[in-house]
Enzyme design. Structure first.
Site, PDB file in Angstrom:
ATOM      1  N   SER A 216     -11.786  25.523  -9.292  1.00 25.46           N
ATOM      2  CA  SER A 216     -11.201  24.468  -8.460  1.00 25.46           C
ATOM      3  C   SER A 216      -9.714  24.746  -8.264  1.00 25.46           C
ATOM      4  CB  SER A 216     -11.462  23.102  -9.095  1.00 25.46           C
ATOM      5  OG  SER A 216     -11.155  22.062  -8.202  1.00 25.46           O
TER       6      SER A 216
ATOM      7  N   ASP B 165     -20.788  22.441  -2.058  1.00 30.93           N
ATOM      8  CA  ASP B 165     -19.582  21.818  -2.604  1.00 30.93           C
ATOM      9  C   ASP B 165     -18.970  20.853  -1.580  1.00 30.93           C
ATOM     10  OD1 ASP B 165     -17.165  21.162  -3.791  1.00 30.93           O
ATOM     11  OD2 ASP B 165     -16.717  23.212  -4.418  1.00 30.93           O
TER      12      ASP B 165
ATOM     13  N   HIS C  23     -19.679  21.815  -6.761  1.00 35.30           N
ATOM     14  CA  HIS C  23     -18.352  22.122  -7.286  1.00 35.30           C
ATOM     15  C   HIS C  23     -18.465  22.586  -8.741  1.00 35.30           C
ATOM     16  CE1 HIS C  23     -14.068  22.039  -6.665  1.00 35.30           C
ATOM     17  NE2 HIS C  23     -13.873  21.361  -7.775  1.00 35.30           N
TER      18      HIS C  23
END
Length: 637
Positions: free
Chosen positions: A466, A553, A585
């Site tokens: 991320s 995602d 994600h």
């Protein structure tokens, strides 16, 4: 002799048992355990755990979060499809039977808001069915599934309800980055601002909960101070009283009285987690638990009469263990070990260290060294950047650290500016510093490791998930000769497209994002976003890069990976790209986590020279992995 290789499956496969939760009446225990290789909920009488039975039948992503309703029969959990984060809320009876979907709506994100002792047969849900941007509150009858609208959301970030599910307060994020707590009129059709946190304080101040009488609000409050304190506000008079503060860090988790909901203890965490009692009724319990050799601990669940606690504990060299703590007898017994296969494994100790950034900030870091480091020679190193960036790294068992150290690398994690828990000045120091001073902090930590003779400057990798994936892309393009290679998982490459494609239900947080990154509504903001996007510096990349992405995602869209890959290919720069069609994600399915770590481990070994467990063909085929680009760079079976 080097430590034996710890199998990847022991580190990243399913836990054996995890997340023990006590029923409110204290009679049953529920936990997560693999069934047919997928995490499901198991239930047993507390005094006969050997009689456990599985009560869910998930065969896809596994159950990752659940809780008991106050009826002590119903178990509530959430599940999405392929990582799209459009969660449905399910309920299943602890005696068995099919799970029922309380929110059977397509393309809708539902969440469990809270349960209540006053409404034992119901659960409060937040659902964005009416308007994808904002979640309305609904009360669900657990037995029938009937939904009753409690409060329509006119554009708020959330609500604070009482035990009867009546919203007493609302939270609104404003366009200037400030946050307000609002009070309703008698019919809850109009809301009036009551407490305001400035943009400077909004990242470290928040409403926590009401007391049982709904006459007092408890807050984390950084107004007038740097570290967030614990405070109480009288709803009638508005009088604010300080309960606790620390000069070490923000107030963290709060333990409350089961009857009044008044805070009775709190935690603070700088380098290590500390619990502080506010009330003599729990001081003996905290002293007792602190005195046991169980590592850092927290309360996972409690019986309604507060006689029994489930305590979850872990240390740097011991994965999570769930204990049953009987308060009156002061006894502690092990219920479950999450990863018993790691008992006796050559896990390495983690060392906290605080270093100075170039502009004087304290950066709390965590270092795990391989056995080879005992020879006092510099070792290859992996810099692991946490996500968020509004989160933090902590001391304790860290599977990534143990994996890397076991393979022969120093593992270094850095709480760079914008990390949370260290006060508002530290959080706000990250505003408009994505890809600049936040990256400088990482460089300062790497320089420290080199100066200390810890890291071999020619064999350093940068990796993360991320925001950490973004940081890896920045590190490789901004400092093209610093790192030997990089790994970016679900990392944004273009901040303009990142902000343009955030999930609709993040709308109430848009101001906080633009405050930190830059405002795409202004030319100045757009210029800043372009400047800090590694996509536009792709031609500077000079070292091997591995990108991994979940196709579904909703936060960092697949396009973030694909546009970076396309830009590198256009410049004839090699890149390896892994795509997981059934993930979002990150990696929820253990088969996917194992295949990713198998590929990444061999990628690191190739470019840093560490050890690697051989990649087995079945390890890849059991997952949904698609190698979209750069298969020749990976040399896999």
């Amino acid at each position: 002799m080097l430590d034996q290789l710890i199998p990847r499956a022991h580190l990243f496969g399913n836990p054996t048992k995890a997340s023990a939760r006590l029923s409110p009446d204290g009679r049953r225990l529920a936990w997560l355990q693999p069934d047919a290789g997928v995490l499901n909920i198991f239930v047993a009488p507390l005094d006969r755990l050997e009689d456990a039975r599985v009560v869910t039948n998930d065969r896809k992503r596994g159950v990752r979060f659940f809780l008991w309703a106050y009826d002590s029969r119903s178990l509530l959990y959430m599940q999405d499809e392929g990582g799209d984060e459009n969660f449905h809320v399910y309920v299943v009876d602890c005696e068995g039977g099919a799970a029922r979907d309380l929110t059977p709506f397509e393309g809708v994100a539902a969440h469990i808001h809270r349960t209540s002792r006053k409404l034992r047969d119901r659960v409060l849900l937040s659902i964005n069915r009416r308007d994808k941007r904002f979640h309305d509150l609904h009360s669900a009858d657990i037995a029938t599934g009937e939904l009753t609208l409690v409060q329509e959301n006119p554009g708020f970030a959330g609500f604070i309800p009482d035990d009867h599910f009546i919203p007493r307060l609302a939270i609104r994020n404003n366009k200037d980055g400030s946050r307000e707590i609002l009070r309703p009129d008698a019919g809850r059709s109009a809301w009036t601002p009551w407490i305001r946190f400035s943009a400077e304080d909004s990242g470290t101040s928040s409403a926590l909960h009401l007391d049982v009488a709904a006459k007092t609000l408890f807050l984390r409050d950084s107004r007038g101070r740097d570290k967030a304190a614990l405070a109480r506000v009288d709803l009638s008079s508005g009088e604010t009283k300080l309960i606790a503060e620390s000069d070490k860090a923000d107030i963290g988790h709060v333990i409350t009285d089961r009857d009044t909901y008044d805070p009775v203890a709190y935690s603070v965490e700088r380098e290590r987690l500390e619990h502080v009692a506010l009330d003599d009724r729990v001081k003996a319990d905290i002293d007792f638990l602190n005195g046991r050799d169980i590592g850092d601990w927290g309360i996972a669940s409690r019986a309604e009469d507060d006689s029994l606690w489930i305590v979850s504990a872990q240390s740097d060299t011991r994965p999570h263990v769930d204990y049953l703590y009987e308060r009156r007898a002061k006894t502690l017994r092990i219920l479950h070990q999450a990863r018993p296969q790691l008992v006796g494994a050559p896990l390495r100790p983690m060392r906290p260290v605080t270093i100075k950034s170039r502009d004087g900030l304290d950066l709390v870091c965590y270092l795990t060294s391989p056995q080879a480091a005992e020879a006092k020679a510099p070792q290859p190193m992996a810099l692991i950047v946490h996500g968020g960036p509004w989160g933090r790294d902590s001391f304790g068992y860290n599977a990534t650290h143990q994996w890397l150290a076991n393979r022969g690398y120093v593992a270094l994690s850095v709480n760079f500016r914008a990390s949370t828990g260290f006060g508002k000045a530290f959080v706000n120091a990250g505003d408009h510093e994505w890809g600049r001073r936040m990256d400088d902090d990482l460089n300062d930590a790497v320089d420290w490791a080199i100066r200390q003779g810890i890291a071999d400057m020619s064999r350093i990798a940068i990796m993360g998930v991320s925001y950490g994936g973004y940081a890896a892309l920045v590190g490789l393009t901004r400092n093209p000769q610093r790192y030997a290679c990089g790994v970016a998982v679900v990392g944004p490459s273009n901040l303009e497209t990142l902000l343009a494609t955030i999930p609709p239900y993040w709308e109430s947080s848009r101001a906080q994002l633009t405050k930190a990154l830059g405002d795409p509504a202004t030319e100045e903001g757009r210029a800043l976003l372009r400047e800090r996007s590694p996509l536009h510096a792709a031609d500077r990349l000079a070292k091997p890069l591995l990108i991994a992405q979940g196709a579904n995602d909703p936060r960092v869209k697949k396009a973030e990976a694909e546009q970076m890959v396309a830009a590198l290919e256009a410049k004839k720069i090699p890149v390896a790209y892994l795509l997981y069609p059934d993930e979002g994600h990150g990696f929820a399915r253990p088969e996917n986590a194992l295949s990713y770590h198998a590929v990444a481990e061999n990628f690191l070994a190739r470019h840093l020279g560490g050890r690697a467990e051989p990649v087995r063909a079945e390890e890849l085929s059991a997952s949904s992995l698609k190698i979209e680009k750069g298969a020749s760079e990976l040399a896999l079976p």
